[in-house]
Design an enzyme around this catalytic site. Structure first.
Site, PDB file in Angstrom:
ATOM      1  N   SER A 176       0.829  -1.205   0.000  1.00 18.79           N
ATOM      2  CA  SER A 176       0.000   0.000   0.000  1.00 18.79           C
ATOM      3  C   SER A 176       0.869   1.263   0.000  1.00 18.79           C
ATOM      4  O   SER A 176       2.017   1.245   0.440  1.00 18.79           O
ATOM      5  CB  SER A 176      -0.911   0.016   1.216  1.00 18.79           C
ATOM      6  OG  SER A 176      -1.631  -1.189   1.319  1.00 18.79           O
TER       7      SER A 176
HETATM    8  N1  SAH Z   1      -0.607  -4.335   3.829  1.00 13.56           N
HETATM    9  C1  SAH Z   1      -0.039  -5.034   2.697  1.00 13.56           C
HETATM   10  C2  SAH Z   1      -0.939  -4.850   1.504  1.00 13.56           C
HETATM   11  C3  SAH Z   1      -1.066  -6.080   0.707  1.00 13.56           C
HETATM   12  S1  SAH Z   1      -2.231  -6.029  -0.611  1.00 13.56           S
HETATM   13  C4  SAH Z   1       1.342  -4.471   2.465  1.00 13.56           C
HETATM   14  O1  SAH Z   1       1.682  -3.443   3.088  1.00 13.56           O
HETATM   15  O2  SAH Z   1       2.114  -5.033   1.709  1.00 13.56           O
HETATM   16  C5  SAH Z   1      -3.508  -7.067  -0.003  1.00 13.56           C
HETATM   17  C6  SAH Z   1      -3.162  -8.486   0.298  1.00 13.56           C
HETATM   18  O3  SAH Z   1      -4.385  -9.162   0.628  1.00 13.56           O
HETATM   19  C7  SAH Z   1      -2.555  -9.275  -0.862  1.00 13.56           C
HETATM   20  O4  SAH Z   1      -1.332  -9.819  -0.455  1.00 13.56           O
HETATM   21  C8  SAH Z   1      -3.585 -10.380  -1.139  1.00 13.56           C
HETATM   22  O5  SAH Z   1      -3.010 -11.611  -1.521  1.00 13.56           O
HETATM   23  C9  SAH Z   1      -4.284 -10.495   0.194  1.00 13.56           C
HETATM   24  N2  SAH Z   1      -5.626 -11.099   0.118  1.00 13.56           N
HETATM   25  C10 SAH Z   1      -6.573 -10.973  -0.851  1.00 13.56           C
HETATM   26  N3  SAH Z   1      -7.665 -11.689  -0.536  1.00 13.56           N
HETATM   27  C11 SAH Z   1      -7.422 -12.288   0.645  1.00 13.56           C
HETATM   28  C12 SAH Z   1      -8.175 -13.141   1.497  1.00 13.56           C
HETATM   29  N4  SAH Z   1      -9.408 -13.560   1.175  1.00 13.56           N
HETATM   30  N5  SAH Z   1      -7.601 -13.553   2.649  1.00 13.56           N
HETATM   31  C13 SAH Z   1      -6.364 -13.161   3.002  1.00 13.56           C
HETATM   32  N6  SAH Z   1      -5.602 -12.338   2.260  1.00 13.56           N
HETATM   33  C14 SAH Z   1      -6.114 -11.902   1.090  1.00 13.56           C
END
Ligand code: SAH
Length: 224
Positions: free
Chosen positions: A61
């Site tokens: 993010s």
């Molecule tokens: N806070 C993280 C943002 C990651 S983007 C950072 O700073 O890097 C969102 C993440 O949510 C992705 O890695 C994606 O794989 C995960 N995601 C999507 N659907 C999901 C679900 N149903 N359960 C768990 N994680 C999920």
């Protein structure tokens, strides 16, 4: 050091100037080396005002969004138990651990969960656990949580999250609104119910619904 001064500039210009004021958030954002959470080829961009690709079509993010969401949790005292959904790179996890929270994180993609765990270990920032699974289900065996913070966009908060929040607990999550729009929602559990308010228009990757995905693939198999 160039990276340290880039990071301090990021905090001053992108975070403090936009109104994030909580000292725990600011101190964490000054200390956690964001460049170590992105691929080597992207490190030069790690302190820019933008999300970045982290592989598997997912993103780390934008720094401001991480700070803003962390600040929405900053009413909770140190030691509070937090469920983070969507570990991704582990950067948000690192900020929450730095703020003194007990962090339980869930990520659906094993490759990202493993990489995040390694990065965090290298920095000596240990969440309680990183679990590979569907965040829609929460983490019932570790509930209740004082806070739940979600980094992917759900249609609406599933009842499981509300059930797994302690009374007075805080939920911060993007949710779908009309058309393709999304909004960041802040909820508080009061008398067993979630009382919510919208705070900001946002843009997150979708929270993948594993149940729907498996229903869909069963259907496709039958059609073939
Ligand atoms: N806070 C993280 C943002 C990651 S983007 C950072 O700073 O890097 C969102 C993440 O949510 C992705 O890695 C994606 O794989 C995960 N995601 C999507 N659907 C999901 C679900 N149903 N359960 C768990 N994680 C999920």
């Amino acid at each position: 050091m160039g990276r340290d001064s880039d990071r301090n500039r990021m905090v001053d210009e992108q975070i403090v100037r936009r109104g994030v004021a909580d000292p725990r958030v600011i101190s964490a954002m000054r200390k956690v080396p964001r460049h170590l959470f992105v691929a080597e080829s992207k490190r030069a961009n790690a302190y820019l005002d933008t999300p970045l690709a982290i592989g598997e079509r997912q993103t780390i993010s934008q720094p401001f969004m991480v700070a803003y969401m962390s600040e929405l949790m900053s009413g909770l005292p140190q030691g509070s138990k937090i469920l983070e959904i969507g570990t991704g790179s582990g950067y948000q996890t690192a900020i929450l651990v730095h703020m003194g929270f007990e962090v339980h994180s869930v990520e659906r993609l094993q490759s990202l969960a493993i990489r995040a765990e390694n990065t965090l270990k290298q920095l000596g920032l240990s969440p309680k656990d990183i679990t590979v699974g569907d965040g829609h289900l929460g983490l019932p065996e570790k509930a209740p949580f004082d806070g739940i913070i979600v980094a992917a966009c759900a249609l609406k908060p599933p009842q499981t999250w509300i059930d797994q929040l302690s009374e007075g607990g805080v939920l911060v999550t993007p949710v779908k609104r009309r058309g393709n729009s999304q909004v960041l929602l802040v909820g508080k559990r009061e008398g067993g119910r979630l009382v919510t308010r919208d705070v900001e228009a946002v843009k997150f990757v979708p929270l993948v619904d594993e149940r729907q995905m498996s229903r869909l693939s069963r259907l496709l198999r039958r059609l073939r």
